[in-house]
Motif scaffolding. Structure first.
Motif, PDB file in Angstrom:
ATOM      1  N   LEU A  43     -41.220 -81.619 -40.065  1.00 16.07           N
ATOM      2  CA  LEU A  43     -41.975 -80.598 -40.912  1.00 16.07           C
ATOM      3  C   LEU A  43     -41.430 -80.891 -42.437  1.00 16.07           C
ATOM      4  CD1 LEU A  43     -43.531 -78.081 -41.137  1.00 16.07           C
ATOM      5  CD2 LEU A  43     -41.483 -76.821 -40.758  1.00 16.07           C
ATOM      6  N   LEU A  52     -43.952 -74.740 -33.574  1.00 18.48           N
ATOM      7  CA  LEU A  52     -44.994 -74.044 -34.300  1.00 18.48           C
ATOM      8  C   LEU A  52     -46.157 -74.508 -34.147  1.00 18.48           C
ATOM      9  CD1 LEU A  52     -42.897 -74.637 -37.816  1.00 18.48           C
ATOM     10  CD2 LEU A  52     -42.914 -72.798 -36.366  1.00 18.48           C
ATOM     11  N   GLU A  53     -47.294 -73.648 -34.073  1.00 17.47           N
ATOM     12  CA  GLU A  53     -48.496 -73.812 -33.937  1.00 17.47           C
ATOM     13  C   GLU A  53     -49.148 -74.816 -34.820  1.00 17.47           C
ATOM     14  OE1 GLU A  53     -51.024 -70.654 -33.461  1.00 17.47           O
ATOM     15  OE2 GLU A  53     -50.898 -70.782 -31.264  1.00 17.47           O
ATOM     16  N   ASP A  54     -48.636 -74.391 -36.175  1.00 14.47           N
ATOM     17  CA  ASP A  54     -49.227 -74.845 -37.484  1.00 14.47           C
ATOM     18  C   ASP A  54     -48.403 -76.374 -37.674  1.00 14.47           C
ATOM     19  OD1 ASP A  54     -49.904 -72.400 -38.238  1.00 14.47           O
ATOM     20  OD2 ASP A  54     -48.069 -71.944 -39.398  1.00 14.47           O
ATOM     21  N   PHE A  55     -47.548 -76.780 -36.895  1.00 11.03           N
ATOM     22  CA  PHE A  55     -47.188 -78.111 -37.096  1.00 11.03           C
ATOM     23  C   PHE A  55     -46.674 -78.663 -35.639  1.00 11.03           C
ATOM     24  CE2 PHE A  55     -43.826 -81.258 -37.935  1.00 11.03           C
ATOM     25  CZ  PHE A  55     -44.654 -82.086 -38.764  1.00 11.03           C
ATOM     26  N   PRO A  56     -47.455 -78.842 -34.909  1.00 11.16           N
ATOM     27  CA  PRO A  56     -47.285 -79.131 -33.413  1.00 11.16           C
ATOM     28  C   PRO A  56     -46.480 -80.354 -32.908  1.00 11.16           C
ATOM     29  CG  PRO A  56     -49.708 -79.899 -33.893  1.00 11.16           C
ATOM     30  CD  PRO A  56     -49.052 -79.509 -35.099  1.00 11.16           C
ATOM     31  N   PHE A 100     -48.783 -74.416 -26.038  1.00  7.04           N
ATOM     32  CA  PHE A 100     -49.514 -73.453 -26.997  1.00  7.04           C
ATOM     33  C   PHE A 100     -49.724 -72.122 -26.345  1.00  7.04           C
ATOM     34  CE2 PHE A 100     -50.885 -77.608 -28.885  1.00  7.04           C
ATOM     35  CZ  PHE A 100     -50.431 -77.285 -30.275  1.00  7.04           C
ATOM     36  N   ASP A 104     -48.029 -68.709 -27.860  1.00  5.30           N
ATOM     37  CA  ASP A 104     -48.965 -67.474 -28.368  1.00  5.30           C
ATOM     38  C   ASP A 104     -48.895 -66.203 -27.490  1.00  5.30           C
ATOM     39  OD1 ASP A 104     -50.403 -68.715 -30.085  1.00  5.30           O
ATOM     40  OD2 ASP A 104     -52.051 -69.400 -29.000  1.00  5.30           O
TER      41      ASP A 104
END
Length: 172
Positions: A43, A52-56, A100, A104
């Motif tokens: 990251l 993290l979903e934003d940075f898989p 994922f 979530d």
């Protein structure tokens, strides 16, 4: 913070520990931290694991390489149709902690946050009631409804601050 800033400025000048280095980039790919393989930049360019979903794609693998995982990695190099579903899942879990769907999934944390907020509001209300009852002096007599109506009637009789519809014309 200041120590890290100083260290980074020394790294940029290639002067760490008096040894001149020729690269100030992130660690090269496939360097190992413990027995965990670094597989990317990360990251912030640091070798850390975050789901993290934003940075898989984290910088390092989730699990250390064990002989079982090493055997699966060797088998992975061949035909993937020969791998069972459980072996594919084990390979996935060696690299990632959560899917994922698991990231979530609701955790129920909102319940404790709502409970703590309600508890805090309740404590604040009790403190307000106790202060209002025992600490603050009683309101002056001018706050009574009768006094306010009498003051209003007096202002009307004195014609104090009249508001007229047309500013040029003043009617009485």
């Amino acid at each position: 913070m200041a120590g890290r800033t100083l260290l980074m400025s020394l790294v940029r000048r290639n002067l760490v520990n008096g040894v001149r280095s020729y690269s100030n980039d992130a660690p090269p790919i496939n360097v190992k931290y413990g027995n965990r393989e670094v597989v990317g930049f990360g990251l912030n360019g640091e070798a850390s694991y975050l789901d993290l979903e934003d940075f898989p794609y984290p910088a390092i693998r989730y699990k250390e390489i064990t002989p079982d995982i090493q055997a699966l990695k060797e088998k992975e190099k061949g035909d993937w149709k020969k791998l069972s579903t459980n072996e594919k899942k084990e390979l996935y879990r060696a690299s990632f902690c959560q899917t994922f769907a698991e990231i979530d999934a609701p955790t129920g944390e909102w319940k404790s946050i709502t409970g703590c907020a309600a508890f805090g509001i309740g404590i604040a209300l009790w403190i307000f009631i106790l202060l209002k009852t025992y600490v603050y002096p009683p309101l002056p007599h001018t706050f009574s409804r009768e006094w306010q109506l009498a003051t209003y009637d007096r202002l009307v009789k004195l014609d104090a601050n009249p508001i007229w519809g047309d500013w040029k014309r003043k009617e009485k």
